[in-house]
Design an enzyme around this catalytic site. Structure first.
Site, PDB file in Angstrom:
ATOM      1  N   HIS A   7      10.423   5.224  12.012  1.00  0.00           N
ATOM      2  CA  HIS A   7       9.487   4.615  11.061  1.00  0.00           C
ATOM      3  C   HIS A   7       9.427   5.449   9.775  1.00  0.00           C
ATOM      4  CE1 HIS A   7       5.488   2.611  10.091  1.00  0.00           C
ATOM      5  NE2 HIS A   7       5.495   3.638   9.278  1.00  0.00           N
ATOM      6  N   GLU A   8       9.224   6.750   9.929  1.00  0.00           N
ATOM      7  CA  GLU A   8       9.063   7.595   8.741  1.00  0.00           C
ATOM      8  C   GLU A   8      10.358   7.680   7.937  1.00  0.00           C
ATOM      9  OE1 GLU A   8       6.089   8.110   8.130  1.00  0.00           O
ATOM     10  OE2 GLU A   8       5.340   7.716  10.155  1.00  0.00           O
ATOM     11  N   ASN A  27       6.131  11.847   3.592  1.00  0.00           N
ATOM     12  CA  ASN A  27       6.407  12.615   2.367  1.00  0.00           C
ATOM     13  C   ASN A  27       7.912  12.738   2.181  1.00  0.00           C
ATOM     14  OD1 ASN A  27       3.521  13.320   2.348  1.00  0.00           O
ATOM     15  ND2 ASN A  27       4.116  14.533   4.129  1.00  0.00           N
ATOM     16  N   GLY A  83      -0.638   9.346  12.474  1.00  0.00           N
ATOM     17  CA  GLY A  83       0.483   9.575  13.373  1.00  0.00           C
ATOM     18  C   GLY A  83       1.509  10.479  12.713  1.00  0.00           C
TER      19      GLY A  83
HETATM   20 ZN   LIG Z   1       4.500   4.001   7.514  1.00  0.00          ZN
END
Ligand SMILES: [Zn+2]
Ligand SMILES: *[C@@H]1O[C@H](CO)[C@@H](O)[C@H](O)[C@H]1NC(C)=O
Ligand SMILES: *[C@@H]1O[C@H](CO)[C@@H](O)[C@H](O)[C@H]1NC(C)=O
Ligand SMILES: *[C@@H]1O[C@H](CO)[C@@H](O)[C@H](O)[C@H]1NC(C)=O
Ligand SMILES: *[C@@H]1O[C@H](CO)[C@@H](O)[C@H](O)[C@H]1NC(C)=O
Ligand SMILES: *[C@@H]1O[C@H](CO)[C@@H](O)[C@H](O)[C@H]1NC(C)=O
Length: 941
Positions: free
Chosen positions: A361-362, A329, A325
Site C-alpha cells: 500500500h505505502e 513519506n 498504520g
Molecule cells: Zn494510504
C-alpha cells in the site's frame, strides 16, 4: 496512509459531515462576501485556505531535536531555522504562511522573520507580523507590495515542543536493556508540517526540500533524501553531528519525514534502488521479511505503472509510537512496529500478510499520491482507495501462492458494504469547499475512502480489463508527474485508453463512474428468474431510515453485472443501465443463476425465492460448482438482505447449513462475521445456548478436518487461507464450548506457564489459544498473560496478549484491565482505545467498558480526542452491542451531557451509534423469536 491494522478494531466512522459542515462553511462564506460594503470583510487570515498569490519553490530547513528534557523541566524541545524561497504571482502586501505552536526568535528589526528579495531587488519592509492560532498562520503585513514574477526568501528561527503527541516533529520513547530511549520522528500528514517549520502547508504547494538535521553523537538522522554529508560540529560547547540530505524531488509538505534515533538497519538493493529497513536494535532481525519483499514489490509497481521508481532510495522504519498504520513519506515510509516487523518465531501468517499488504500500500503511493498528488483533501478517496486496491496486487506479486487478491472481498468490500448501507453514509468525493478545517481533513480518512475506493476501482479495472486500466493510469501519472491534479483527469486518461483499445462500453468512463463516486451507497440488483426481470435499487440496511442527502443520480447506477448460469460457466456482462430494468431470457427449468461472479462489482444481489432454493440445493449437493468467492458472497448478501427485510432471516441462516461440508476460509469467515451480529445482539438472552449449540455443531466437522490435516495438531497447513481457517476452527470450537478444543488450549497454555521461556504454541494459533485459555482460566492465567504482555519484545506478540487479556470472564480482572488504560506506563496511549473496545466486545465486559467510558470521558476526550482515528472506533466499539431501549436512553443521556464540549473526531461515530442502536432494537424485536426457534430446531433442542 495505511489504515489496515488488524489488531485494532474496525474503524467505522462515517461522515455525513457534509451535512454538519455545510452549515459552518456557508456561514463562513456568507460573512466573507456580504461583509464587503460595510467594511467588515473576513480577513484573509481568518480563511482556512491559502490565497493563491504566493507559491514556494524550495525550503532550506535545519532542525535540532533535543533528546533530553530541558534542565529542571520535563519539556522536550527542538529548535530550527528555515528559509523558504517563494515566487509572487499576484501583487500583494500580505504573506500568509502556516505555522502552528512554534515560538519565533525576533530578528534585528523585532519581527519574527526576515524577508529578502532575490537578485538586485529589495524586499518591502515588514509592517507587522503575528500568529493567528485559529487558522494556524504566521501573518506578515508589509509596508510595500510584492512584485509579480519576483522571487523572495523568508527566513525564520523558531522553537517547538518535541511532544509525545504523535503529530508534527514528535517524540517516541521505548526501553532497551533497561535504558529509556527517545526517538525524534515525524508525522506531517495531513496538516502537521506547520507544527515543525513555517510552510505553505497545502498539498498543491509542492516544493524542493533541503533538509539538515543536528543530532547527538551515536544517533543517526534520516529524511526523505539520502544522507550526503556528515560533519562533527560544536554548538555552545556541545559536540554534535550534522547530517545533510540530498535535495528532495518537488513534493508536498505532508510527505516530508525526519527521524533521529539510535536505530540500525538491514539493506539490500533492487536495480539502482537502495533499500533499507530500520528498527530499534533489539528488533532489527524482525526486519528481514520486509527487506525480502520490498524489492519485488517495487519491481512490481515499476512494471504496473510502467514508470521507474522516482527516487534513489527507499527507507522504511518501524516506530514504537504511531497512531496510523503507516505513512507513505516519499523515500522514508514510517510504520507502526506491528506493521513492518515480522518475527518468524512469534508472528502469525496474518501478521505476515498485514506486513506485505501494508508495505505494498505505502509503496504504491510512491507514484500514485507522491509523484502525482491530488490537489486537495476532498479527493482523499482516490489516493487511499487506489493504494488499497493495488496493495493486493503488489502483495500477490510478493506472495504468489497466497490467493491474497481474493481477500479484498472480505477485508474491504464486505467491511465497507456494512457502512455504506447506512443512511449516514456519504459519497466518495466531497466539495472542495466543504473540507477546510484540519478536523474535516482527518475525517476524510475513513472506511469509505479506503475500502469503497478500493472496491470501485477494482470494478473499474475489471470492466476495462487490467491492461487498459494500466495504460490509462500510466499516461495519467506521466502527464502529471511532480504536479497536482483532480480525479476527473484520471477518468479522462482512462477514457483515452478505452478509445485506443476499442473497448466497448455503454457510456464513457466518467459517466459510468460518477454515480458510484458522487452519491453515497450502492445498489442491490434483483434478479427474478420467474419473470426474467432484472432491476436495481439503493440498498439500505434499514429501509425505513430517511436518506437526507440528495443524490444527483437518484440512486441509479450503470452496473456491470457479471453473471453465470447453471453450473457450467457461461460468464457474461450485462450493463444494467440507469434508465431501465433489463428483461433477460432466463430459460426455465431446474437451473440456477448467479450474478456478480467473484464480486468484482460493488453491489449486492437478490433473487426470487425459487432461485435461492435452487442455489441452496446446489450448495448442499456440490458446493464447489459455485465459485469460492461467491459462496462467501451468498452468505454475506443473504444476511444483509435479511437485515434490510428483503428476504426472511431464516433464509439467511440457511446459507450456513452447508458449512458442515465447507472447509474453505472465505465462506467460513463470511459466515462468522455475519453470525457475529447475532451474537452481539442475542448472546445476553435465551438465544445464547441454542445459538452456541448450532455453531458448535457446524464447526465440529471443520475442527476434525484440521485435526486430521495437521496430524493431530502437530503440523501447520500449507495453504495460506487454510492456515486462517485452521484458526477459525479452533477459535470457534473453543468459544462454543467444544470440550476437546478447550482441553487442547488449556493444555498448551499450561505448558507455557510451566516453562515461560519456551512458548511452543504456534504463532498462528496464539490469539485463539490465549483468548480461550484466559476465558476459561483464573487469575493465575490472567496474571501470566499480563506479565508476558509486559515482557514481550515483539509488537505483534504483545498485541495478541493485549487482546487476550480482554477475554477474561472475571469482571474484577476486566475492571482492573480497564483501569490500566488510564496509566500510560502500563498501556500505551496508542493502545488504550483498543483495550477498551476489546473489553466491550466481550459479553461479560460490555457494560463495564461502557460504564468506564462514561466515567472517564473527560480524561479520554482531552487525552485522545482531537483528531484521532481511534477515538471514533472507541465509540463504535463500546456501543456495538446496544440493542435495548434502556441502552438507547443511556446513549442519548450521554450525548446530551457532553453536547457542550462536542465529540471531536467521534462526532460522526456518535450519530452512527444512535442510528445503529435504534436499528438494533427494532431488529431484536422483530427477529428474536424466529431466530430462537430456528437455532433450536437445528439442534433438536
Ligand atoms: Zn494510504
Ligand atoms: C541552506 O542553508 C545552509 C546554511 O543553513 C547553507 O549553507 C546552504 O547553502 C543553504 N542552501 C540553499 C539551497 O540555500
Ligand atoms: C513557547 O512560548 C510559550 C509562551 O512563552 C511557552 O509557554 C512555551 O513553553 C514555549 N514553547 C517552547 C517549545 O519553548
Ligand atoms: C549495505 O550498506 C552498506 C553500508 O552502507 C554498503 O556498504 C553495502 O554495499 C550495502 N549492501 C547492499 C546489498 O546494498
Ligand atoms: C528472506 O529471504 C531469505 C532468502 O530467500 C530466506 O532465507 C529467509 O527465510 C527470508 N526471511 C523471511 C523472514 O521470510
Ligand atoms: C421519514 O420521513 C417520514 C416523512 O417525513 C416520516 O414520517 C418518518 O417517520 C421518517 N422515518 C424515520 C425512520 O425517521
Amino acid at each position: 496512509m495505511g489504515k489496515r491494522c488488524k489488531v485494532s478494531p474496525l474503524r467505522v466512522f462515517c461522515v455525513v459531515l457534509a451535512a454538519a459542515s455545510v452549515a459552518t462553511i456557508v456561514t463562513l462564506w456568507t460573512i466573507a462576501f456580504t461583509g464587503g460594503e460595510g467594511g467588515d470583510v473576513t480577513a484573509p487570515w481568518d480563511r482556512y485556505r491559502l490565497p493563491p498569490g504566493l507559491v514556494p519553490l524550495f525550503y532550506n530547513i535545519t532542525l535540532w531535536p533535543r533528546l533530553r528534557p530541558k534542565e529542571n523541566s520535563s519539556l522536550y524541545i527542538f529548535t530550527g531555522w528555515s528559509t523558504v524561497q517563494f515566487e509572487c504571482l499576484e501583487e500583494t502586501n500580505l504573506i500568509l504562511i502556516h505555522s502552528n505552536k512554534l515560538n519565533y526568535t525576533k530578528m534585528e528589526d523585532g519581527h519574527p522573520v526576515r524577508l529578502t528579495a532575490e537578485g538586485d531587488e529589495s524586499a518591502p519592509n515588514i509592517k507587522s507580523a503575528w500568529l493567528q492560532p485559529q487558522t494556524q498562520y504566521l501573518v506578515i503585513q508589509l509596508k510595500g507590495r510584492l512584485t509579480p514574477g519576483q522571487k523572495y526568501r523568508l527566513y525564520a528561527e523558531f522553537t517547538g515542543e518535541l511532544a509525545d503527541d504523535l503529530a508534527g516533529f514528535y517524540r517516541s520513547e521505548y526501553e532497551e536493556d533497561g535504558v529509556r530511549k527517545v526517538v525524534a520522528t515525524s508525522q506531517m500528514h495531513p496538516t502537521h508540517a506547520r507544527k515543525t517549520f513555517p510552510c505553505f502547508d497545502e498539498p498543491a504547494m509542492k516544493a524542493v526540500f533541503h533538509i539538515t538535521l543536528i543530532h547527538p553523537p551515536g544517533t543517526v538522522a534520516l529524511s526523505n533524501g539520502m544522507e550526503e554529508d556528515h560533519a562533527a560540529i560544536t554548538i555552545d560547547g556541545e559536540a554534535l553531528l550534522q547530517t545533510k540530505f540530498e535535495a528532495t524531488e518537488k513534493m508536498s509538505t505532508y510527505l516530508l519525514a525526519i527521524v533521529v534515533s539510535d536505530y540500525t538497519y538491514l539493506n539490500t538493493t533492487q536495480g539502482n534502488i537502495q533499500i533499507r529497513i530500520w528498527a530499534r536494535r533489539k528488533a532489527i532481525n524482525q526486519g528481514n521479511y520486509a527487506l525480502n519483499v520490498t524489492g519485488p514489490i517495487l519491481d512490481f509497481f515499476q512494471s504496473y505503472y510502467n514508470i521507474s521508481y522516482p527516487l534513489k532510495k527507499s527507507d522504511q522504519i518501524a516506530l514504537p509510537d504511531f497512531y496510523f498504520g503507516a505513512m507513505e513519506n516519499w523515500g522514508l515510509v514510517t510504520y507502526r512496529e506491528t506493521n513492518l516487523l515480522y518475527d518468524p518465531e512469534t508472528s502469525s501468517n496474518s501478521n505476515k500478510e498485514t506486513t506485505v499488504t501494508i508495505i505494498a500500500h505505502e509503496l504504491a503511493h510512491m507514484w500514485f499520491g507522491n509523484l502525482v498528488t491530488l490537489r486537495w483533501w476532498n479527493e482523499v478517496w482516490l489516493n487511499e482507495g487506489f493504494a488499497s486496491y493495488v496493495s493486493y496486487l503488489g502483495a500477490d506479486h510478493a506472495e504468489p501462492d497466497w490467493d491474497v487478491k481474493d481477500l479484498i472481498v472480505l477485508d474491504d468490500v464486505h467491511k465497507v458494504f456494512a457502512v455504506d448501507a447506512l443512511a449516514s453514509s456519504h459519497p466518495l468525493t466531497s466539495e472542495e469547499n466543504s473540507i477546510l478545517l484540519p478536523g474535516q481533513i482527518m475525517e476524510q480518512f475513513d472506511t469509505i475512502s479506503y475500502s469503497k475506493g478500493a472496491a470501485v476501482l477494482r470494478m473499474l479495472s475489471d470492466f476495462l480489463s487490467e491492461p487498459v486500466f494500466k495504460q490509462g493510469l500510466s499516461s495519467y501519472l506521466r502527464y502529471f508527474s511532480y504536479g497536482n491534479t483532480v480525479g476527473t483527469q484520471l477518468w479522462k486518461y482512462l477514457q483515452m485508453a478505452v478509445k485506443d483499445n476499442k473497448v466497448s462500453l455503454p457510456h464513457p468512463v466518467d459517466i459510468i463512474m460518477n454515480p458510484w463516486v458522487l452519491q453515497m451507497g450502492f445498489p442491490v440488483v434483483t434478479i427474478d428468474t420467474s419473470t426474467g426481470r432484472v432491476s436495481q435499487e439503493h440498498f439500505l440496511l434499514d429501509p425505513e431510515t430517511n436518506v437526507t442527502v440528495q443524490s444527483p443520480y437518484k440512486y441509479k447506477w450503470v452496473i456491470p453485472v457479471r453473471w453465470m448460469k447453471d453450473g457450467y460457466v457461461r460468464e457474461d456482462i450485462w450493463w444494467l443501465d440507469e434508465k431501465e430494468a433489463l428483461n433477460v431470457d432466463m430459460m426455465t427449468g431446474p437451473s440456477w443463476i448467479l450474478a456478480n461472479i467473484n464480486v468484482t462489482g460493488y453491489y449486492r444481489v437478490n433473487y426470487d425465492l425459487g432461485n435461492w432454493e435452487r442455489l441452496f440445493s446446489q450448495l448442499s449437493t456440490n458446493h464447489q460448482v459455485i465459485p469460492l468467492i461467491n459462496r462467501a458472497q451468498l452468505v454475506d448478501d443473504a444476511f444483509n438482505l435479511a437485515r434490510a427485510q428483503l428476504v426472511p432471516t431464516t433464509l439467511a441462516l440457511r446459507t450456513t447449513s452447508y458449512l458442515s461440508q465447507e472447509t474453505e476460509y472465505m465462506p467460513w469467515q463470511s459466515a462468522l462475521n455475519n453470525l457475529r451480529y447475532f451474537e452481539l445482539m442475542l448472546d445476553r438472552t435465551e438465544v445464547y445456548q441454542p445459538m452456541q449449540d448450532y455453531i458448535r455443531k457446524q464447526v465440529t466437522p471443520l475442527f476434525l478436518y484440521f485435526r486430521e490435516m495437521t496430524s493431530n495438531w502437530t503440523k501447520v497447513p500449507e495453504k495460506h487461507t487454510d492456515q486462517y481457517n485452521h484458526v477459525n476452527a479452533l477459535r470457534t470450537a473453543c468459544r462454543t464450548g467444544l470440550s476437546e478444543c478447550q482441553d487442547l488450549t488449556r493444555m498448551w497454555f499450561g505448558q507455557w506457564m510451566d516453562h515461560p521461556e519456551h512458548n511452543l504454541i504456534h504463532p498462528n494459533l496464539r490469539s485463539a489459544v490465549y483468548c480461550s485459555a484466559v476465558a476459561d482460566g483464573t487469575e493465575a492465567e490472567w496474571n501470566f498473560a499480563w506479565s508476558q504482555f509486559r515482557a514481550a519484545t515483539v509488537a505483534s506478540e504483545a498485541s495478541k496478549l493485549m487482546s487476550a487479556l480482554a477475554c477474561s470472564t472475571d469482571t474484577q480482572l476486566l475492571d482492573r484491565y480497564l483501569s490500566y488504560t488510564l496509566n500510560t506506563t502500563l498501556i500505551r496511549k496508542q493502545d488504550a482505545t483498543s483495550v477498551i473496545t476489546a473489553v466491550a466486545n466481550n459479553r461479560v465486559g460490555h457494560s463495564l467498558a461502557w460504564d468506564f467510558v462514561r466515567e472517564h470521558w473527560v480524561y479520554m476526550f482531552t487525552e485522545y480526542g482531537v483528531g484521532s482515528f481511534s477515538f471514533a472506533s472507541l465509540i463504535s466499539g463500546v456501543t456495538a452491542r446496544f440493542s435495548t431501549p434502556e441502552e438507547l436512553q443511556q446513549l442519548l443521556d450521554f450525548v446530551e451531557q457532553h453536547k457542550e464540549a462536542g465529540f471531536g473526531s467521534a462526532a460522526l461515530a456518535v450519530d452512527q451509534a444512535l442510528e445503529r442502536t435504534e436499528a438494533n432494537i427494532k431488529w431484536v424485536q422483530q427477529n428474536k423469536q424466529e431466530v430462537l426457534h430456528w437455532f433450536s430446531s437445528q439442534t433438536g433442542g
